[in-house]
Design a protein around this motif. Structure first.
Motif, PDB file in Angstrom:
ATOM      1  N   PHE A 195       0.837  -1.201   0.000  1.00  0.00           N
ATOM      2  CA  PHE A 195       0.000   0.000   0.000  1.00  0.00           C
ATOM      3  C   PHE A 195       0.870   1.248   0.000  1.00  0.00           C
ATOM      4  CE2 PHE A 195      -2.966   3.163   1.365  1.00  0.00           C
ATOM      5  CZ  PHE A 195      -4.220   2.702   0.999  1.00  0.00           C
ATOM      6  N   GLN A 196       1.923   1.235   0.808  1.00  0.00           N
ATOM      7  CA  GLN A 196       2.827   2.394   0.886  1.00  0.00           C
ATOM      8  C   GLN A 196       3.539   2.627  -0.445  1.00  0.00           C
ATOM      9  OE1 GLN A 196       5.909   1.865   3.800  1.00  0.00           O
ATOM     10  NE2 GLN A 196       6.949   3.757   3.284  1.00  0.00           N
ATOM     11  N   VAL A 197       4.059   1.552  -1.040  1.00  0.00           N
ATOM     12  CA  VAL A 197       4.764   1.679  -2.318  1.00  0.00           C
ATOM     13  C   VAL A 197       3.807   2.137  -3.414  1.00  0.00           C
ATOM     14  CG1 VAL A 197       5.986   0.397  -4.112  1.00  0.00           C
ATOM     15  CG2 VAL A 197       6.528  -0.002  -1.712  1.00  0.00           C
ATOM     16  N   GLY A 198       2.601   1.546  -3.455  1.00  0.00           N
ATOM     17  CA  GLY A 198       1.627   1.930  -4.472  1.00  0.00           C
ATOM     18  C   GLY A 198       1.193   3.371  -4.340  1.00  0.00           C
ATOM     19  N   PHE A 199       1.010   3.831  -3.107  1.00  0.00           N
ATOM     20  CA  PHE A 199       0.600   5.220  -2.880  1.00  0.00           C
ATOM     21  C   PHE A 199       1.682   6.191  -3.343  1.00  0.00           C
ATOM     22  CE2 PHE A 199       0.579   8.984  -0.120  1.00  0.00           C
ATOM     23  CZ  PHE A 199      -0.695   9.467  -0.372  1.00  0.00           C
ATOM     24  N   LEU A 200       2.928   5.933  -2.955  1.00  0.00           N
ATOM     25  CA  LEU A 200       4.029   6.823  -3.339  1.00  0.00           C
ATOM     26  C   LEU A 200       4.244   6.824  -4.858  1.00  0.00           C
ATOM     27  CD1 LEU A 200       6.610   5.990  -0.516  1.00  0.00           C
ATOM     28  CD2 LEU A 200       5.256   8.071  -0.757  1.00  0.00           C
ATOM     29  N   ALA A 201       4.185   5.633  -5.466  1.00  0.00           N
ATOM     30  CA  ALA A 201       4.404   5.541  -6.908  1.00  0.00           C
ATOM     31  C   ALA A 201       3.275   6.221  -7.682  1.00  0.00           C
ATOM     32  CB  ALA A 201       4.517   4.071  -7.323  1.00  0.00           C
ATOM     33  N   ALA A 202       2.024   6.013  -7.254  1.00  0.00           N
ATOM     34  CA  ALA A 202       0.891   6.649  -7.932  1.00  0.00           C
ATOM     35  C   ALA A 202       0.943   8.166  -7.768  1.00  0.00           C
ATOM     36  CB  ALA A 202      -0.428   6.099  -7.379  1.00  0.00           C
ATOM     37  N   LEU A 203       1.344   8.632  -6.588  1.00  0.00           N
ATOM     38  CA  LEU A 203       1.442  10.064  -6.345  1.00  0.00           C
ATOM     39  C   LEU A 203       2.529  10.691  -7.213  1.00  0.00           C
ATOM     40  CD1 LEU A 203       0.245  12.287  -4.479  1.00  0.00           C
ATOM     41  CD2 LEU A 203       2.156  11.849  -2.929  1.00  0.00           C
ATOM     42  N   LEU A 204       3.699  10.054  -7.263  1.00  0.00           N
ATOM     43  CA  LEU A 204       4.799  10.574  -8.067  1.00  0.00           C
ATOM     44  C   LEU A 204       4.476  10.510  -9.557  1.00  0.00           C
ATOM     45  CD1 LEU A 204       7.680  11.663  -8.227  1.00  0.00           C
ATOM     46  CD2 LEU A 204       8.521   9.303  -8.107  1.00  0.00           C
ATOM     47  N   GLY A 205       3.902   9.402 -10.007  1.00  0.00           N
ATOM     48  CA  GLY A 205       3.550   9.267 -11.409  1.00  0.00           C
ATOM     49  C   GLY A 205       2.504  10.285 -11.845  1.00  0.00           C
ATOM     50  N   SER A 206       1.514  10.537 -10.982  1.00  0.00           N
ATOM     51  CA  SER A 206       0.480  11.526 -11.302  1.00  0.00           C
ATOM     52  C   SER A 206       1.055  12.933 -11.346  1.00  0.00           C
ATOM     53  CB  SER A 206      -0.651  11.457 -10.267  1.00  0.00           C
ATOM     54  OG  SER A 206      -1.210  10.180 -10.226  1.00  0.00           O
ATOM     55  N   ALA A 207       1.996  13.230 -10.439  1.00  0.00           N
ATOM     56  CA  ALA A 207       2.636  14.550 -10.441  1.00  0.00           C
ATOM     57  C   ALA A 207       3.441  14.761 -11.723  1.00  0.00           C
ATOM     58  CB  ALA A 207       3.535  14.693  -9.215  1.00  0.00           C
ATOM     59  N   HIS A 226      -2.422  -0.786 -10.212  1.00  0.00           N
ATOM     60  CA  HIS A 226      -1.368  -1.218 -11.137  1.00  0.00           C
ATOM     61  C   HIS A 226       0.008  -1.108 -10.484  1.00  0.00           C
ATOM     62  CE1 HIS A 226      -3.909  -1.628 -14.718  1.00  0.00           C
ATOM     63  NE2 HIS A 226      -4.581  -0.568 -14.264  1.00  0.00           N
ATOM     64  N   ALA A 227       0.214  -0.029  -9.735  1.00  0.00           N
ATOM     65  CA  ALA A 227       1.496   0.160  -9.051  1.00  0.00           C
ATOM     66  C   ALA A 227       1.728  -0.947  -8.023  1.00  0.00           C
ATOM     67  CB  ALA A 227       1.522   1.536  -8.381  1.00  0.00           C
ATOM     68  N   ILE A 228       0.674  -1.319  -7.296  1.00  0.00           N
ATOM     69  CA  ILE A 228       0.793  -2.374  -6.286  1.00  0.00           C
ATOM     70  C   ILE A 228       1.148  -3.708  -6.943  1.00  0.00           C
ATOM     71  CG2 ILE A 228      -0.511  -3.739  -4.618  1.00  0.00           C
ATOM     72  CD1 ILE A 228      -2.017  -1.185  -3.889  1.00  0.00           C
ATOM     73  N   LEU A 229       0.472  -4.042  -8.032  1.00  0.00           N
ATOM     74  CA  LEU A 229       0.727  -5.311  -8.707  1.00  0.00           C
ATOM     75  C   LEU A 229       2.131  -5.356  -9.312  1.00  0.00           C
ATOM     76  CD1 LEU A 229      -2.681  -5.975 -10.490  1.00  0.00           C
ATOM     77  CD2 LEU A 229      -1.697  -7.242  -8.589  1.00  0.00           C
ATOM     78  N   HIS A 230       2.582  -4.243  -9.879  1.00  0.00           N
ATOM     79  CA  HIS A 230       3.916  -4.238 -10.479  1.00  0.00           C
ATOM     80  C   HIS A 230       5.014  -4.265  -9.410  1.00  0.00           C
ATOM     81  CE1 HIS A 230       1.985  -2.852 -14.351  1.00  0.00           C
ATOM     82  NE2 HIS A 230       2.779  -3.831 -14.729  1.00  0.00           N
ATOM     83  N   GLU A 231       4.753  -3.671  -8.258  1.00  0.00           N
ATOM     84  CA  GLU A 231       5.712  -3.789  -7.150  1.00  0.00           C
ATOM     85  C   GLU A 231       5.837  -5.240  -6.727  1.00  0.00           C
ATOM     86  OE1 GLU A 231       6.461  -4.914  -3.273  1.00  0.00           O
ATOM     87  OE2 GLU A 231       4.377  -4.337  -3.653  1.00  0.00           O
ATOM     88  N   ALA A 232       4.697  -5.941  -6.619  1.00  0.00           N
ATOM     89  CA  ALA A 232       4.718  -7.357  -6.242  1.00  0.00           C
ATOM     90  C   ALA A 232       5.439  -8.191  -7.303  1.00  0.00           C
ATOM     91  CB  ALA A 232       3.289  -7.864  -6.042  1.00  0.00           C
ATOM     92  N   ALA A 233       5.237  -7.849  -8.578  1.00  0.00           N
ATOM     93  CA  ALA A 233       5.905  -8.585  -9.651  1.00  0.00           C
ATOM     94  C   ALA A 233       7.419  -8.384  -9.598  1.00  0.00           C
ATOM     95  CB  ALA A 233       5.356  -8.129 -11.002  1.00  0.00           C
ATOM     96  N   LEU A 234       7.856  -7.146  -9.371  1.00  0.00           N
ATOM     97  CA  LEU A 234       9.294  -6.876  -9.283  1.00  0.00           C
ATOM     98  C   LEU A 234       9.931  -7.640  -8.125  1.00  0.00           C
ATOM     99  CD1 LEU A 234       9.631  -3.038  -9.976  1.00  0.00           C
ATOM    100  CD2 LEU A 234      10.478  -4.909 -11.388  1.00  0.00           C
TER     101      LEU A 234
END
Length: 266
Positions: free
Chosen positions: A74-86, A200-208
């Motif tokens: 959740f933390q990784v997905g939130f940060l990645a989505a926030l940065l990507g949206s910015a 999507h960010a959460i799933l790709h973090e899990a895949a990595l």
């Protein structure tokens, strides 16, 4: 009435997401060292009253590790989505400045969209050395082009609106038009886009992490739990893969449902 129902549903779903976030943050504090605590006398214990979701090969409680892994995802997905949206919002606003910048940004978007997500994710995460920061940057860099294309189209259409021309005729500066016309129009779309990027960010973090170039092995990430489970599934230890995978699926579906409700409401 038809307009009120989607907004009410989006409000309820957003409240549930806030409760989920608080629960995950509280659980991460409450669990302490339980996700990493070893109990060698209870190695690979099946689910039961003593061990709710069973234990892994080192006797660590699977329910605690799953909950900690979901909080980390959740933390990784939130940060990645926030940065990507910015990044998407900034480049979309930049594209309205001139036709040359617009052409350059369009070419960059098309280039990144032409590369498969997972390949680019692996390359960036590997180049940055792995870890939390590398995963967040890799996911953010690979997920902004789709949202940037939508925001760019909205803002270019807005640029031709009559009231924008009136603002220019009245002598308003480019910064004034950007802050008072373009930005308020783009923010709702950016918010919905960030919510849609989240799962999507959460799933790709899990895949990595599953592939070994994501988070550190010392962290109880969901991808790491699933990678460890692959070695024991053939031995009948089904709970090692089922419960972490089910938790990840439920969290991603919940966030996706909330994003869809927010999109309909806005």
């Amino acid at each position: 009435m038809k307009t009120t129902q989607p907004r009410l549903r989006a409000l309820v779903c957003s409240s549930l997401l806030a409760l989920l976030l608080l629960a995950l943050l509280y659980a991460q504090w409450w669990l302490g060292d339980l996700p990493t605590r070893m109990q060698f006398e209870a190695r690979l214990a099946p689910p039961g009253l003593d061990h709710w979701l069973g234990t892994d090969a080192l006797g660590r409680e699977l329910w605690a590790r799953t909950l900690a892994g979901l909080a980390l995802s959740f933390q990784v997905g939130f940060l990645a989505a926030l940065l990507g949206s910015a990044i998407a919002l900034g480049l979309a606003l930049l594209a309205t400045f001139s036709s040359r910048l617009d052409a350059l940004i369009s070419m960059l978007i098309d280039t990144l969209l032409s590369v498969p997500h997972l390949v680019l994710l692996l390359l960036i995460a590997f180049a940055l050395g792995g870890g939390l920061q590398a995963v967040v940057i890799a996911v953010a860099i690979t997920h902004w082009p789709g949202l940037a294309r939508v925001l760019r189209a909205e803002l270019l259409q807005l640029r031709a609106a009559p009231y924008i021309g009136i603002s220019r005729a009245l002598g308003k500066s480019r910064g004034f038009i950007l802050l008072h016309h373009f930005l308020p129009h783009a923010l709702p779309h950016c918010l919905v886009g960030a919510l849609l990027l989240f799962p999507h960010a959460i799933l790709h973090e899990a895949a990595l992490t599953f592939l070994g170039v994501g988070l550190s092995p010392s962290q109880p990430a969901i991808g790491l739990l699933l990678a460890d489970a692959m070695r024991y599934l053939s031995g009948g230890y089904w709970w090692l893969g089922v419960f972490p995978g089910l938790g990840l699926l439920l969290m991603v579906l919940s966030i996706e449902r909330i994003a869809s409700s927010a999109r309909r409401a806005l």
